[in-house]
Enzyme design. Structure first.
Site, PDB file in Angstrom:
ATOM      1  N   GLU A 307      74.239 181.106 151.671  1.00 36.74           N
ATOM      2  CA  GLU A 307      74.668 180.629 150.575  1.00 36.74           C
ATOM      3  C   GLU A 307      75.050 181.465 149.587  1.00 36.74           C
ATOM      4  O   GLU A 307      75.143 181.298 148.374  1.00 36.74           O
ATOM      5  CB  GLU A 307      73.251 179.758 149.676  1.00 36.74           C
ATOM      6  N   CYS A 403      65.893 171.693 145.466  1.00 33.57           N
ATOM      7  CA  CYS A 403      66.194 172.507 144.150  1.00 33.57           C
ATOM      8  C   CYS A 403      67.382 171.693 143.741  1.00 33.57           C
ATOM      9  O   CYS A 403      67.627 171.555 142.503  1.00 33.57           O
ATOM     10  CB  CYS A 403      66.916 173.975 144.752  1.00 33.57           C
TER      11      CYS A 403
END
Lengths: 633, 633
Positions: A307, A403
């Site tokens: 990420e 998230c």
């Protein structure tokens, strides 16, 4: 300049208010059910159960990610904002019940982390690389600050302050430590903002100053411990931005969410302390992102691995990571930079994220979410083949690692904070949202046709008749000559500097400022350094980036070309999910399909009328190809 | 038709003979040193040591990959071919010493695998998914057949026959088993070719028929065993082509090397048995590769994950796997198809692989090798970022997992086998190599200017004055009208069928056949279904695919465009590594560099003269960008 707090702003915006309603009505209640494990068929969250177990209110084992606590914190933070936007005593009561549990889960010494409390109390603070204790506590501090700001109630704030006190006892000159995932810095700075207590600023500065000071810290830590959570490689110091002291960093590196949370804290700290080294580093990091590491949609963190940011100009559209949370963090970083120094480019970037690659993370039903925000999807390949497995062509439901949805919720509900900064003698208007702001110098009421129309009317009610400046953001896509300002109906020629139109006058009750500027569709081209966009164009209008979808343009989007000189027609949509938006129609070409893999004849071309829709709405009308960039020919 | 054996052919080809010399002089001796662990600094091979230990000639542990034995087998096979091409009594003696060790390592029951013999004798034949026993033994059978064909000595052949006997005792109707990596089928068919013993054909047919018959076999096997080598997932039945019976397969799936080794065996078995189901499956699988899963260079296995075929038309140039060994296997598969049925498209495909994506695997120094043969490299990204880590922009030295270099060695040294098939009344010429073939019907001597010139002269010396056909491959890139044939100086109008020009006559001693055909440069276009090549063109001339390199064209190759209608100039190179080749020069455009990431102005274009060089030579002149496909504009 001082940041403007949410309670100074009331939003009534035709674009964003429906989003706020969707979040308050759908996203938050759904998340609340998730946190309580009340959604049949959804992946177990157990987040609130973890708190109850840690509080001794029920028996059981910890379940979930090591950072599961942060889901509760983010929900509380968003719930606070929701109470401001849509007062709801029942919600307030339920949230207070959650706060009671959180308070009880806090340990006598101020420590609060259910994973370690329940599961590995002997390992507290011994695995900062993976443990996420400071991350979760940072989020709880943000929640506490928000709850206190909105409700005036300080139970959660006191929890947060005890936490901060505990952390200050653990870390410092005598015991070095930095979090493996930044967030505590932001949380402490929020505590500082709402309490004014310098000790929280000091502790935030400690963590900022410590980062990168001992690049081998995580390696040493790993050598000391005999347990692991993710088996994360401590050698990857770029991943968590610990490769160099923060003031020496110039390139946005590593995990994009971690990075922008850090940068936001650096900017806030620079504002609070006047630290020039931090400010300069923030500028360089912002340049690194904006000039070399950002998609045209404002998305960041292009690498499908960890990420993370990739190398300069490596921005593949079909393999993008471009996590929703990273863009949200970038909005906050940009806002902190605007509080630090007025530069319209930060407002441009904030707009680019807000209207494109943040809200693209949410389906218009409020129940399906993207973590990954690609610029091109090809069903059959996206989500299925090597290098693209993470790129889903449709939004799935809630994830266990939840998230992004609550992060979007808090961004959308607290958006009022982002539109303004206020200095001693200047009110800065960064975003043209329909809203009313109660500032120190004046009440400013804004009516706005943005983002679909370049018409904005501000009504200024000064606290007293006084001379001060109204600094109006001139969007970077405009020639500043096209930014027309009428003050009480008369043309007004202020000074344009660094992307702001400064209107300097002595203000009277009810003065009006009317802005008008053209929102003409435009073609955008990437630098040839960017392999993925070379030879292609994207379409924009105002702050909106457009994309082409199969549902409008037929299959094989890769076979389409835009005609470079064709006029772009603007269409105000009236039906379906597109209703109220402006879509674009333009002449193009289609190359003919063929089942001959390699041929000496180029594919025949025929005329095609192409339709582009706002990128943030992609994937709301069924499964199909999507792409932002089309070839030009 | 009967396959032509290597000893029927002598090569004296201006293109390939230097390659054969390079392999005999450099590659094989280097590999021999590697196998003996005599190269300082190189990764340890231990391959021969493993055999010595298994033979009881020295003490020690097994070291290396589970398939390390195959390195020795491939070296022996290549050494046999080398002895035919470049007789070398010293090499023959050293190889015989190796054969002595191999023989001693064979177990009394015929089993031969040093990994299991040394390390896990109790696990023999219990992990066919990962164990590679049948793979290694298959390669040793190929080596034995080659050694026997070239030298007439049968020591290794007897080892192989004992192996085959042992395998026949283990597997069959009473005990189901298939190899996790195909190769035993090819090995057994080679044994059948050189011995004529039907039992080897039967055993090969057993393994072919068994594959896919029990798709859960590897799962069941894994459930039975409590040890593992790679922890390979048995559920991925596509990986080893066990998802369906071979006669029902229509799409090339899974690990590309495994696949084409299987398909080659299917084609050989179809030829040996007349099995129509196998023949039809081979045709479908060939179509799947050629029409939907092959790069323009002839490379296959595009996925960076598991060295596998990807979905139809998923052929990314910059993330290609395209393993050298897969292309070599495809050459062998195509040759087997040509022995099965004369169809010029198989010869076209064989040429495409031979002149492009097989030999691209080797640096012209014979000491550096690519496993991965991309169609685009960008130093700084290639080999470094997610999705491209496997794509190296420069050939490294010998690998520990040394599959490709010895595979290239055996392909190059045995190339004479590939050029011919012979039927009862027809001699097929598939490749225009300078060579002399001693066939049943005639001796045919060929002088060839190929691949740089379309001039070929064949001199036919029939065994007796007799009528038969000479079938000459008409390259698929030609209009057959452009394929001009003179027989004894007179224009000859044979029949062109399925890509062959059939010259039917009564042949006399010294008859000549002169071919001439134009090798004009041409542009090639991919179907729009292929996302990676859309809007781009590649250049070809004869069988050669071209590429553009930074050293000739400056940096930022992505900024270059070919002009669609510009004439392509042919340049005969005289110096350096390009000497003797034809390169291409063509007018194009260059888009201007910019440090503005996104701009509303398209990049300015200026004229540029572009140079393309043969793809197989890329990376021989220093590190830089390379790409096969350029945009057209």
């Amino acid at each position: 300049m001082k940041p403007v707090s949410l309670k100074q702003v009331r939003l009534h915006d035709s674009f964003w208010s429906p989003y706020q309603k969707l979040v308050s009505d759908t996203v938050l209640p759904y998340q609340e059910k998730i946190l309580n494990d009340e959604v049949p068929g959804a992946e177990k969250s157990h987040a609130l159960a973890n708190f109850r177990i840690a509080a001794g209110l029920e028996q059981g084992e910890f379940y979930g990610m090591v950072f599961q606590d942060s889901d509760v914190a983010k929900w509380l933070e968003a719930a606070a904002y929701s109470l401001w936007v849509h007062p709801d005593p029942a919600l307030e009561q339920r949230a207070e019940a959650v706060i009671d549990i959180v308070e009880k889960a806090q340990q006598p010494d101020g420590y609060l982390d259910t994973y370690f409390t329940i599961k590995e109390p002997e390992h507290r603070w011994q695995n900062l690389l993976e443990g996420h204790e400071l991350y979760c506590m940072g989020h709880m501090m943000e929640a506490a600050a928000a709850w206190y700001e909105v409700t005036g109630k300080d139970k959660l704030l006191r929890v947060a302050e005890r936490m901060a006190g505990h952390i200050a006892n653990v870390f410092g000159p005598d015991r070095y430590g930095i979090p493996g995932h930044e967030e505590i810095e932001v949380g402490l700075l929020r505590l500082y903002q709402v309490t004014g207590k310098a000790s929280y600023l000091d502790l935030a500065m400690y963590f900022l100053n410590a980062r990168g000071e001992r690049p081998d810290f995580f390696k040493e830590e790993k050598a000391r411990r005999d347990f692991s959570i993710f088996d994360m490689a401590p050698a990857n110091t770029a991943y968590n931005q610990s490769f160099a002291p923060v003031r020496e960093q110039s390139s946005a590196e590593g995990h994009a969410v971690r990075a922008v949370y850090l940068y936001r804290a650096m900017a806030d700290a620079a504002g609070a302390t006047g630290d020039e080294g931090l400010r300069k580093a923030c500028r360089r990091l912002m340049d690194s992102i904006r000039n070399r590491k950002m998609y045209v949609t404002g998305a960041i963190g292009s690498s499908g691995e960890l990420e993370s940011f990739s190398k300069d100009y490596d921005l593949p559209g079909d393999r993008a990571y471009a996590e929703t949370c990273a863009q949200i963090g970038l909005v906050f970083f940009a806002k902190s930079m605007l509080d630090l120094e007025p530069d319209g480019r930060y407002a441009d970037l904030m707009e680019r994220c807000l209207y494109n690659s943040t809200i693209s993370g949410m389906q218009m039903d409020g129940k399906h979410f993207f973590y990954v925000n690609p610029l091109e999807t090809n069903p059959g390949l996206s989500g299925e083949v090597f290098g693209m497995r993470h790129v889903l062509p449709e939004r799935p439901g809630w994830y266990q690692c939840a998230c992004c949805p609550p992060n979007l919720a808090r961004m959308i509900l607290s958006l009022g904070r982002c539109g303004w900064s206020e200095g001693e003698d200047t009110i800065f208007v960064h975003l043209y949202l329909g809203q009313t702001a109660e500032l120190a110098l004046a009440r400013v009421a804004v009516e706005s046709g943005y983002p679909w129309e370049g018409k904005v009317k501000l009504t200024v009610t000064p606290r007293e008749r006084k001379r001060f400046m109204l600094a109006l953001h001139v969007p970077g896509y405009l020639n500043s000559a096209d930014f027309q300002v009428l003050c009480n109906g008369q043309p007004s020629d202020g000074v344009v500097e660094m992307g702001y139109f400064y209107l300097d006058r002595t203000w009277s009750h009810g003065d009006t400022v009317e802005l008008s500027f053209p929102l003409k569709p435009r073609r955008v081209y990437g630098t040839v350094r960017c392999l993925d966009t070379v030879g292609k164009a994207a379409l924009e209008r105002g702050p909106i980036v457009y994309c082409f979808e199969e549902t409008d343009n037929g299959s094989q989007l890769q076979a389409l070309l835009l005609r470079r000189d064709a006029a772009i027609e603007e269409v105000l949509e009236t039906g379906g999910v597109l209703a109220g938006t402006v879509t674009l129609a333009v002449d193009g070409l289609r190359e003919a399909d063929s089942d001959i893999l390699y041929d000496t004849k180029p594919p025949a071309r025929s005329a095609a009328r192409l339709k582009a829709v706002p990128y943030y709405l992609w994937g709301n009308r069924g499964l199909g190809q999507m792409r932002v960039w089309l070839r030009e020919g």
